[in-house]
Design a protein around this motif. Structure first.
Motif, mmCIF file in Angstrom:
data_model
loop_
_atom_site.group_PDB
_atom_site.id
_atom_site.type_symbol
_atom_site.label_atom_id
_atom_site.label_comp_id
_atom_site.label_asym_id
_atom_site.label_seq_id
_atom_site.Cartn_x
_atom_site.Cartn_y
_atom_site.Cartn_z
ATOM 1 N N ALA A 35 2.792 1.799 -3.242
ATOM 2 C CA ALA A 35 1.917 2.297 -4.304
ATOM 3 C C ALA A 35 1.581 3.774 -4.092
ATOM 4 O O ALA A 35 1.504 4.545 -5.050
ATOM 5 N N ARG B 159 5.270 -3.985 -11.145
ATOM 6 C CA ARG B 159 5.737 -2.651 -11.575
ATOM 7 C C ARG B 159 7.020 -2.257 -10.849
ATOM 8 O O ARG B 159 7.972 -1.775 -11.472
ATOM 9 N N ALA C 294 -5.116 -8.653 -6.622
ATOM 10 C CA ALA C 294 -4.608 -8.367 -7.964
ATOM 11 C C ALA C 294 -3.836 -7.054 -8.032
ATOM 12 O O ALA C 294 -2.789 -6.977 -8.676
ATOM 13 N N GLU C 295 -4.343 -6.020 -7.364
ATOM 14 C CA GLU C 295 -3.673 -4.723 -7.436
ATOM 15 C C GLU C 295 -2.297 -4.780 -6.780
ATOM 16 O O GLU C 295 -1.342 -4.166 -7.257
ATOM 17 N N SER D 55 -6.059 -6.725 -16.971
ATOM 18 C CA SER D 55 -6.341 -7.237 -15.628
ATOM 19 C C SER D 55 -5.389 -8.393 -15.341
ATOM 20 O O SER D 55 -4.781 -8.959 -16.261
ATOM 21 N N ARG E 157 0.839 -1.209 0.000
ATOM 22 C CA ARG E 157 0.000 0.000 0.000
ATOM 23 C C ARG E 157 0.870 1.253 0.000
ATOM 24 O O ARG E 157 0.649 2.186 -0.785
ATOM 25 N N VAL F 92 0.607 -6.430 -17.954
ATOM 26 C CA VAL F 92 0.373 -5.492 -16.854
ATOM 27 C C VAL F 92 0.661 -4.064 -17.300
ATOM 28 O O VAL F 92 -0.103 -3.134 -17.021
ATOM 29 N N THR G 198 -0.408 -7.435 -6.668
ATOM 30 C CA THR G 198 0.448 -8.172 -7.596
ATOM 31 C C THR G 198 0.940 -7.246 -8.698
ATOM 32 O O THR G 198 2.112 -7.281 -9.083
ATOM 33 N N ARG G 199 0.049 -6.393 -9.200
ATOM 34 C CA ARG G 199 0.437 -5.422 -10.224
ATOM 35 C C ARG G 199 1.506 -4.469 -9.677
ATOM 36 O O ARG G 199 2.468 -4.132 -10.378
ATOM 37 N N THR G 200 1.341 -4.046 -8.422
ATOM 38 C CA THR G 200 2.329 -3.153 -7.796
ATOM 39 C C THR G 200 3.680 -3.833 -7.700
ATOM 40 O O THR G 200 4.720 -3.233 -8.007
#
Length: 200
Positions: A25, A113, A105-106, A177, A22, A172, A108-110
Motif C-alpha cells: 500500500a 485493488r 478492512a483496509e 466501505s 502495508r 471498492v 482487504t481493500r488493498t
C-alpha cells in the motif's frame, strides 16, 4: 487447541501478510522486495520462504483454505437442501469469512485493488478462479448426482461467483466501505440465485 509452536507459526504467517500489505500500500507491489517484507515482519528472508514462495503467494495466502471451506459445505449439505439454498449458504459463509479477515478492512481493500491492477496478479488470480470454480462445480454435480449436470453446476457457480466478485470490486473502486461492499455482494448473490430457481 493449537500448541505453542503452531500458534507461533500462525502469528508469523499473519505478521508476514500484514507487513506485505502495508508495504504494498505504501510503496507499490513491484517496488516492494521480499527482504523488505521479511524485515517489516521482523523475520529473516529465509523464514519468509518457509511460509511463501513469492510475493504473489502472500496476497493469495488464503485461497486454498477458502476453497476447502466451500467444498466442505457442499459435501456436508442436507439431503433435502435445494441448490439455491446451498449456494446462498456458501456465499454467506465466504462473505462472513472475508469480513472477519484478521488483516482488517483496509488490507482487504488493498488486496482487491492489487489483484485487479497488477498484471501478474490478475493472471494468477484468474487461473486460480477458474480452477477453483471448476472444482466447486464438479463437487456440486456429485452432491446432486443425477439431478444436476456439469453444465448446470458450472453455470450456477460461474454466475454466482462472477456477480459477487464483480460487485465487490465495483463497490471498492467506488469508495464504499467493506461492510457496504459485502452487503452489495449479498444482494447480487440473491438476485443471481433467484435466476437459478429452475435448477434443483
Amino acid at each position: 487447541m493449537a500448541g505453542i509452536r503452531e500458534r507461533k507459526k500462525q502469528r508469523t504467517h499473519q505478521a508476514l501478510v500484514e507487513a506485505a500489505l502495508r508495504l504494498f500500500a505504501e510503496k507499490g507491489y513491484e517496488e516492494t522486495t521480499l527482504a523488505e517484507i521479511a524485515a517489516e515482519a521482523d523475520v529473516s528472508t529465509r523464514t519468509f520462504f518457509s511460509y511463501f514462495a513469492s510475493k504473489e503467494d502472500v496476497l493469495l495466502h488464503d485461497i486454498d483454505s477458502r476453497l476447502e471451506r466451500t467444498l466442505a459445505l457442499v459435501a456436508g449439505r442436507g439431503p433435502d437442501e435445494a441448490l439455491p439454498d446451498l449456494l446462498m449458504r456458501i456465499v454467506r459463509d465466504a462473505l462472513a469469512h472475508m469480513a472477519a479477515d484478521d488483516s482488517g478492512a483496509e488490507a482487504t481493500r488493498t488486496r482487491i485493488r492489487l489483484m485487479t491492477t497488477v498484471p501478474a496478479l490478475q493472471a494468477r488470480a484468474l487461473r486460480l478462479l477458474f480452477s477453483n470454480q471448476l472444482r466447486i462445480a464438479r463437487a456440486l454435480q456429485e452432491s446432486y448426482h443425477g439431478r444436476l449436470s456439469l453444465v448446470e453446476a458450472a453455470a450456477a457457480v460461474g454466475a454466482l461467483a462472477g456477480a459477487a466478485k464483480l460487485v465487490i470490486v465495483a463497490s471498492v473502486e467506488r469508495g464504499d466501505s467493506m461492510e457496504q461492499a459485502v452487503e452489495a455482494a449479498l444482494q447480487a448473490a440473491e438476485i443471481t440465485v433467484r435466476g437459478l430457481g429452475s435448477l434443483t
